[in-house]
Design a protein around this motif. Sequence first.
Motif, PDB file in Angstrom:
ATOM      1  N   ARG A 194     -17.386   8.534  22.168  1.00  0.00           N
ATOM      2  CA  ARG A 194     -17.168   8.252  20.844  1.00  0.00           C
ATOM      3  C   ARG A 194     -18.504   7.993  20.411  1.00  0.00           C
ATOM      4  O   ARG A 194     -18.593   7.998  19.151  1.00  0.00           O
ATOM      5  CB  ARG A 194     -16.208   6.891  21.185  1.00  0.00           C
ATOM      6  CG  ARG A 194     -14.741   7.391  21.248  1.00  0.00           C
ATOM      7  CD  ARG A 194     -13.842   6.158  21.700  1.00  0.00           C
ATOM      8  NE  ARG A 194     -12.476   6.652  21.965  1.00  0.00           N
ATOM      9  CZ  ARG A 194     -11.803   7.372  22.649  1.00  0.00           C
ATOM     10  NH1 ARG A 194     -12.830   7.708  23.763  1.00  0.00           N
ATOM     11  NH2 ARG A 194     -10.937   7.957  22.805  1.00  0.00           N
ATOM     12  N   VAL A 227     -12.819  13.528  20.923  1.00  0.00           N
ATOM     13  CA  VAL A 227     -13.502  12.807  21.699  1.00  0.00           C
ATOM     14  C   VAL A 227     -13.119  13.070  23.496  1.00  0.00           C
ATOM     15  O   VAL A 227     -13.791  13.077  24.270  1.00  0.00           O
ATOM     16  CB  VAL A 227     -12.972  11.376  21.636  1.00  0.00           C
ATOM     17  CG1 VAL A 227     -13.800  10.964  20.480  1.00  0.00           C
ATOM     18  CG2 VAL A 227     -11.459  11.069  21.620  1.00  0.00           C
ATOM     19  N   VAL A 252     -17.383   3.169  15.681  1.00  0.00           N
ATOM     20  CA  VAL A 252     -18.184   3.043  16.825  1.00  0.00           C
ATOM     21  C   VAL A 252     -18.915   1.764  16.697  1.00  0.00           C
ATOM     22  O   VAL A 252     -19.066   1.300  17.946  1.00  0.00           O
ATOM     23  CB  VAL A 252     -19.243   4.190  16.896  1.00  0.00           C
ATOM     24  CG1 VAL A 252     -20.442   4.168  16.144  1.00  0.00           C
ATOM     25  CG2 VAL A 252     -19.653   4.216  18.660  1.00  0.00           C
ATOM     26  N   TYR A 289      -8.723   2.442  19.271  1.00  0.00           N
ATOM     27  CA  TYR A 289      -9.550   3.397  19.779  1.00  0.00           C
ATOM     28  C   TYR A 289      -9.166   4.378  20.413  1.00  0.00           C
ATOM     29  O   TYR A 289      -9.608   5.378  21.244  1.00  0.00           O
ATOM     30  CB  TYR A 289     -10.965   2.834  20.142  1.00  0.00           C
ATOM     31  CG  TYR A 289     -11.502   1.913  19.014  1.00  0.00           C
ATOM     32  CD1 TYR A 289     -12.547   2.880  18.111  1.00  0.00           C
ATOM     33  CD2 TYR A 289     -11.425   0.857  19.147  1.00  0.00           C
ATOM     34  CE1 TYR A 289     -13.088   2.184  17.218  1.00  0.00           C
ATOM     35  CE2 TYR A 289     -12.209   0.323  18.045  1.00  0.00           C
ATOM     36  CZ  TYR A 289     -13.023   0.917  17.096  1.00  0.00           C
ATOM     37  OH  TYR A 289     -13.731   0.167  15.934  1.00  0.00           O
TER      38      TYR A 289
END
Length: 329
Positions: A44, A58, A226, A251
């Motif tokens: 990430r 990702v 992030v 996430y």
Amino acid sequence: MKRKKVRMVELKTTIAQGLHVTDDSAGYDAACKRVLSEKAILARIMKSCLEEYKDCDVNDIAEKYIEGQPQVSAVPVLPDESGTVISGMDTEDKSVHEGTVTYDIRFRAIVPGSEEQIALIINVEAQNDFYPGYPLIKRGIYYCCRMISSQYGREFTGPHYEKIKKVYSIWICMKPPQYRENTITRYRLVEEHLVGEGKEPVRNYDLLSIIMLCLGGPDGANYDGVLRMLDVLLSNETSETEKRKILQDDYDIQMTQAMEKEVSVMCNLSKGVMEKGMAKGRAEGVAENTLLSIRNLMETLGLTIEQAMAALKVPETDRPKYAKQLNSQ
């Protein structure tokens, strides 16, 4: 009983194996590096900060493009560990004339879609002190230069400079000044035409980049993506349960048993660091008050240092310390 012992060993994570659980800041820093070395976290960071991976999924970054298993600091991952943290590429960069640099995390990654399997060398640093006595960006530049120069004899020999690998140094700053909170800044080489427009292929000079991720908090702007993920992950105020929920729900980071253990260790260490800091602060406050009281008695009553300390019933073992401080002022 023997089977139970084997099971306990299997449940140990890379942090539990490589880190003695203490309540000091060194242990907390080591735990932070271990957690940052998780491929799910690195993927990430790479997607958000490195242009080569901005269009990648990702999961692909973690599974396909992070090459091998690089090391974390000077502590190698145990050879029988099958977790998802990275281990493998040596974090020590030795030079006879320039000494040894030990990187927090260093690994190789493949550039997506490159026919020749072009590799990058990536360094990640977790930094608590934004003002260590020098501009942090200069240290980042130095690290990049060392990662390039150390490729001689490894990635290329003789005059084959075309084989130099691009390097990244990514700095995660946990306590930046307010004006830099919740920011991501990139520093790199660019082509500048002073006379005419002679162009060089970007790949021939775009060989080093420094990325500064400065964390902040929910009260500032840009608290998302992030930056929020890292702030939650590395926070010493967010509970383990809350960290797990945010990482999973927001996430899509599925907390493996190993990662849960690592986050738990870090949370426990952070509590110890905070408690130790508070205790130290209280002790320093008592010492300052005692020193002030001794000085006031000496000035107002004309007492000697020894008489003032006796009047305040300062312990005999502490008196040399206060006498030394007063005599040096």
